[in-house]
Design an enzyme around this catalytic site. Structure first.
Site, PDB file in Angstrom:
ATOM      1  N   HIS A  41      -1.704   0.600  -9.484  1.00 20.13           N
ATOM      2  CA  HIS A  41      -2.310  -0.320  -8.507  1.00 20.13           C
ATOM      3  C   HIS A  41      -3.049  -1.458  -9.228  1.00 20.13           C
ATOM      4  O   HIS A  41      -4.273  -1.553  -9.167  1.00 20.13           O
ATOM      5  CB  HIS A  41      -3.259   0.446  -7.570  1.00 20.13           C
ATOM      6  CG  HIS A  41      -3.563  -0.315  -6.302  1.00 20.13           C
ATOM      7  ND1 HIS A  41      -3.882   0.303  -5.118  1.00 20.13           N
ATOM      8  CD2 HIS A  41      -3.607  -1.650  -6.036  1.00 20.13           C
ATOM      9  CE1 HIS A  41      -4.110  -0.612  -4.190  1.00 20.13           C
ATOM     10  NE2 HIS A  41      -3.954  -1.807  -4.731  1.00 20.13           N
TER      11      HIS A  41
ATOM     12  N   ARG B 278       0.856  -1.178   0.000  1.00 22.37           N
ATOM     13  CA  ARG B 278       0.000   0.000   0.000  1.00 22.37           C
ATOM     14  C   ARG B 278       0.901   1.241   0.000  1.00 22.37           C
ATOM     15  O   ARG B 278       1.991   1.222   0.604  1.00 22.37           O
ATOM     16  CB  ARG B 278      -0.871   0.031   1.261  1.00 22.37           C
ATOM     17  CG  ARG B 278      -1.996  -0.994   1.273  1.00 22.37           C
ATOM     18  CD  ARG B 278      -3.099  -0.624   0.293  1.00 22.37           C
ATOM     19  NE  ARG B 278      -4.248  -1.470   0.388  1.00 22.37           N
ATOM     20  CZ  ARG B 278      -4.537  -2.476  -0.445  1.00 22.37           C
ATOM     21  NH1 ARG B 278      -3.730  -2.785  -1.430  1.00 22.37           N
ATOM     22  NH2 ARG B 278      -5.654  -3.171  -0.300  1.00 22.37           N
TER      23      ARG B 278
ATOM     24  N   GLU C 223      -3.562   7.783  -4.180  1.00 27.39           N
ATOM     25  CA  GLU C 223      -3.973   7.309  -5.507  1.00 27.39           C
ATOM     26  C   GLU C 223      -5.251   8.003  -5.958  1.00 27.39           C
ATOM     27  O   GLU C 223      -6.130   8.238  -5.123  1.00 27.39           O
ATOM     28  CB  GLU C 223      -4.174   5.785  -5.454  1.00 27.39           C
ATOM     29  CG  GLU C 223      -2.854   5.080  -5.201  1.00 27.39           C
ATOM     30  CD  GLU C 223      -3.012   3.597  -4.880  1.00 27.39           C
ATOM     31  OE1 GLU C 223      -4.148   3.086  -4.937  1.00 27.39           O
ATOM     32  OE2 GLU C 223      -1.989   2.967  -4.584  1.00 27.39           O
TER      33      GLU C 223
HETATM   34  O1  LIG Z   1      -4.749  -4.039  -3.570  1.00 25.78           O
HETATM   35  C1  LIG Z   1      -5.443  -4.962  -3.836  1.00 25.78           C
HETATM   36  C2  LIG Z   1      -6.114  -5.781  -2.883  1.00 25.78           C
HETATM   37  O2  LIG Z   1      -6.048  -5.496  -1.676  1.00 25.78           O
HETATM   38  O3  LIG Z   1      -6.767  -6.739  -3.302  1.00 25.78           O
END
Ligand SMILES: O=CC(=O)O
Length: 314
Positions: free
Chosen positions: A280, A233, A262
């Protein structure tokens, strides 16, 4: 049920629409419109479908008096106020395991892309520079480099397994030694890990303890030849420190799938050839997202049929 309509695939929306009464909250809409939406549906909403980007914070939970379950279309549950859910008896589910391979594949892709400069070299060829200027400068070997993993959970271990196939020795940091990591070198601190690896990968969950786990000390320990990979993250990394280290050449490179705010990415990074930027997309394959959608729906069905949840978090 409410569901953030951004980032949710049509397959999931169709399945939810078929089985439940679905209210789609467009989280990109003006706050006034979102507030009106919540006011008009507050009493009927019994479930929320969250994502890695929009979950269920205390404010949302407080507005939904009949909320029973948050089923997240993500592995990470950092956008959900878990303490509040526990306190109110609201169940929470996520989508573990089904995207592990995809996230690990991306992590390896980023390692290779940064070391071998795949993205700038691709741009070099496309823009006709190969025939004009000749060969691209030499890059750095990936095979055999020491890979350090922060968080040897499912995803961390899948990354380690892949890196081992490239002949990379593996080191790891976690709060305690893991029996499953018997062949890997345990480092008791993140700074220690960073000082003893070439490529450092963030693969742990985001919690108050792991926020800014990558700080200036860690970046300095990784050093001007070191590479940071973040498939966790954005808030795992002190982004301002990372950007200045990259601009000043104090860090060798970075492969980033996640960012602090983001979809905003620090623009200073756009001009750096030693950085690879992804929007992401760790779990963004057709296969993983379908399996995740099936889990979201399966958990909701189980809950409303009073059956055991498939993948409970709370
Ligand atoms: O970032 C993606 C997830 O947590 O699935």
């Amino acid at each position: 049920m409410t569901c953030s309509s951004v980032q949710v695939q049509p397959y999931l929306l169709e399945a939810l629409e078929e089985k439940f009464t679905l209210h789609k909250l467009d989280t990109t809409t003006e706050p006034d419109k979102a507030a009106r939406f919540l006011r008009s549906h507050r009493d009927s909403i019994r479930a929320v479908v969250g994502t890695a980007f929009v979950g269920a914070d205390a404010e949302l939970i407080d507005q939904l008096p009949n909320l029973e379950i948050v089923s997240s279309y993500s592995v990470g549950v950092d956008k959900i106020d878990l303490a509040k859910c526990k306190e109110k008896g609201i169940r929470v589910t996520n989508c573990p395991d089904v995207s592990t391979d995809d996230v690990a594949d991306l992590a390896l892709g980023l390692m290779l892309a940064v070391s071998r400069r795949l993205c700038p070299i691709d741009r070099y060829v496309r823009s006709g520079l190969w025939s004009k200027l000749g060969d691209y400068e030499l890059t750095t070997k990936f095979s055999g480099k020491t890979v350090g993993i922060i968080g040897p959970g499912n995803i961390g271990m899948a990354i380690a397994k892949r890196a081992e196939a490239f002949g990379c020795p593996i080191s790891y940091f976690s709060r305690s030694k893991k029996p499953a990591c018997i062949n890997y070198n345990y480092c008791p601190t993140v700074v220690d890990l960073a000082a003893n690896c070439d490529i450092l990968v963030v693969a742990c969950a985001l919690t108050p303890d792991t926020r800014h786990i990558i700080n200036r000390d860690v970046i300095d320990a990784l050093g001007p030849e070191g590479v940071l990979i973040n498939i966790g993250r954005g808030p795992h990394v002190d982004e301002a420190e990372l950007v200045s280290a990259l601009l000043e050449g104090r860090l060798g490179g970075a492969g980033l799938d996640v960012f602090q705010d983001e979809p905003n990415v620090p623009e200073e990074l756009f001009k750096l050839d030693n950085v690879v930027l992804m929007p992401h997309v760790g779990s963004a394959t057709v296969e993983a997202r379908k399996a995740m959608a099936d889990l979201v729906v399966g958990n909701l069905e189980a809950h409303f049929l009073n059956k055991p949840l498939l993948t409970p978090v709370v």
